[in-house]
Design an enzyme around this catalytic site. Sequence first.
Site, PDB file in Angstrom:
ATOM      1  N   GLU A   1      29.697  45.817  48.731  1.00 43.06           N
ATOM      2  CA  GLU A   1      28.593  46.521  48.252  1.00 43.06           C
ATOM      3  C   GLU A   1      27.846  45.708  47.002  1.00 43.06           C
ATOM      4  O   GLU A   1      28.540  45.873  46.051  1.00 43.06           O
ATOM      5  CB  GLU A   1      28.694  47.920  48.046  1.00 43.06           C
TER       6      GLU A   1
ATOM      7  N   ASP B   1      25.572  57.519  39.895  1.00 35.00           N
ATOM      8  CA  ASP B   1      26.572  56.828  39.352  1.00 35.00           C
ATOM      9  C   ASP B   1      26.939  57.232  37.902  1.00 35.00           C
ATOM     10  O   ASP B   1      25.948  57.903  37.297  1.00 35.00           O
ATOM     11  CB  ASP B   1      25.929  55.342  39.158  1.00 35.00           C
TER      12      ASP B   1
END
Length: 258
Positions: free
Chosen positions: A46, A57
Site C-alpha cells: 500500500e 493515521d
Amino acid sequence: MNRINRLFADNKKNLLSIYFCAGAPTLDGTANVIRTLAANGISMIEVGIPFSDPMADGPVIQDAATKALRNGMSLKLLFEQLKDIRKDVDIPLILMGYMNPIVRFGFEKFCQKCVEVGIDGMILPDLPFKDYMEEFKPIADRYDLRMIMLITPETSEERIRFIDQNTDGFIYMVSSAATTGAQKEFDAAKQAYFNKVRDMKLNHPTMIGFGISNKQTLESAQANANGAIIGSKFVQLLDAAGGDAKVAIDQLYEALRQ
C-alpha cells in the site's frame, strides 16, 4: 485477472502487506522501496498518498506525510515515479489516501493514471459508502480497480455484510477504532471482534491492520484473517534507516520474530 484477486486466489493464508508513505523519508525513494519490498517476500504493498490532515493515521504516519509534502511529493509526481514499476514488480499495488487530493486531481483521471502505471486498487478511508456506491464505484469498476473498504470493531454485522456484497478484492479489518500505531498485543475485545468477523464466513478475504508490530500481533492477525497489514512499524524503521528499504524490511522481519 486483477492482481489483488489473483493474490487471494493463489494464497489463502499468512499474507503480509506493507504500507509506506510515498515521498518519505526521501522524495525519490518510492519506486526503490516498492522494488525492495517485492524482492523480499512481501505479498502486497500500500503506497500512501500524503495529505495534510490524515484522520485515520497516528503520529508516525502523520509525520511521514508531513515530511513527504515538505519534500514536494504530489499525486502527479507519484504517478511519474511509478511509470516503470511494472517492468520488475508483479505483486498487487494499492494507493491509500484521502479524498481531497484525489478529487482535486479528478477521480476519473486518477483511475486512468492508476491503470497506466499498474495500480490495482485504492483505499480511501474518508469516502462515505453512499458516495462510493453512487458515484465512485461505477468509475472504478470501469477501470477494473478495486476499492477496498474498512471495517472496525464498531461496524455492525449488517453493515459488514453490505460491504461484503458490494465490494471486491478484500475487506480491510481495522483492529481498533483508534488511529494507526504499533501495539504490543491484541486484547480480549479485539480478539472477540476478530472471531465475530471470521465466524461470519464472508465472501471476500480479510486483512487485519493497525497495531501489528511483533510476533504476537502478527500471528493473531494471520490466524484470524488471510493476512496482516503493517504500516507504522515499517514507516518508523524506514525513517530511522534514512530511506534504506532493505535495512528497514530486515529489521521488521527481526521484530516480527520477537
